[in-house]
Design an enzyme around this catalytic site. Sequence first.
Site: not given
Length: 524
Positions: A267, A302, A374
């Site tokens: 990320y 995500d 998640k």
Amino acid sequence: MTQPARLPLDAELIARARRLAQRAGQPVVDLATSHTTVAVERAMLRLAGLSGADPDGIPWVNRLLDAVRSDVGIAHGAALPVFHSLLSEGHQDLTLLAHKAAAGAVTFTMPTGAEADAAREASRSAVAGGLARVDAGRLERDRMVGEIGDPPQRPWIYLIVATGDIYEDIPQAQAAARAGADVIAVIRSTGQSLLDYVPEGATREGFAGTYATGENFRLMRAALDETSRELGRYVRLCNYASGLCMPEIAALAGMHRLDMMLNDSMYGILFRDINPIRTFVDQRLSRQIHARAGIIINTGEDNYLTTADAVEAAHTVTVSQLLNEFFAHEAGLPDQLLGLGHAFEINPDLTDSFRMELAHAMLARQLFPDCPLKWMPPTRHMTGDVFKGNLLDGFFNLAGAMTGQGILLVGMMTEAVVTPWLSDRDIALQNVRYVLNACGGLVEDFHPPADGFIARRAQQVLGEAVELLEKIVDDGLLRAIGEGTFGIMKRPADAGRGLDGVEKHAEDYYNPASDLLENSSGEE
């Protein structure tokens, strides 16, 4: 947790995907185990007991490490020169040594022979003291869960709270827990991931979030403990171990008993332009600390779908999940602490969008059956139409209930409009509660046909993931990242923030934190 129906996925293809992920990830692990960073060395100093900041707000760990780096570099590790100075020059403690180092009153040298042995033993003992705090926090969590109890249902309901002011966050977090949230995530102030230091103390100003500090962690954990006892269920606290201070924040989280941390291997590289090598070195130590602390990590797949198309790039999510799984296992994290991320981000105007969402969710659930996945709500295609947004969040909640997700982040109908008000959160929690209650054990009854659309789509995404992993193995993961494979962001290995804080290990490199955590079982 009840598992959903199994899709007829090719078992050998799944095994091949994992073998390829290991082959793709191992060169990065080799880099991580042969390099150190300023954040890794500062994390060691924090575990050794150094805290506080100077009058300008710069932490003493930064001041001390800057002086060590100026005199001898960090290729040997900071432990030996720091503890040699502590032992040989009669400084009372690390804090006083840091004060003198910041004033230029100390010159650091590398000890040898018996002096090196003494410094090694002293540093190891000091860091073991910090890890004892981490161990005590894990035992306290287990004790409280045993005494108070866990939330009665899965998925856990995960809700974000962050005003910028920790003293305003606390009552909002407690209110959210009373309204049904099982996990409170205090999102960080915008830009904190780019700070090469961790702010000190309780903070009352932040932009679109609240600073992650040790004192803020302590205050929120104490408040949620109080609310946990009131509600009769343990409310978990989540924050962010990412950015330029990833291992330091992991150490603070462990010492203050946080329960979850956002900790994705890529990320920071993709979305904050942090150097890839810096990130991979930092994330390995951070994950070792999380493993020791019993902290669930949440990965960030995500986010790829906020920049790349959720249909065309679905296989990149699967590839990243497999890589995150390998990196996590290598650092000692078991599946039970591995909250792999994925998201409900397909354009709702597409025909069969919900069926594809179910396929992607079932694929992740089947590939990682023991992980508390998640599941992230829609954000990219939220338009400001709050009625449509609430409906879309309802479909997201339904997909989570049908496919057995582990951690469900509460979607907000005001996404892309405003920072949510308490009333917005209440409506969103009502949506979640209605869907989960109405569905009950629907996961037991949902069995898509073996030759149907959902099964075919899942198999297609898995096949595309294997093809991409084969290419990554041939080209190298760092090159793949540099070419924009994930989230369409191109991040070369020789660029990005924080590269100047990376050094290759010297032959005599020593870090007691790495040494103690390497084969950690959670006890010293």
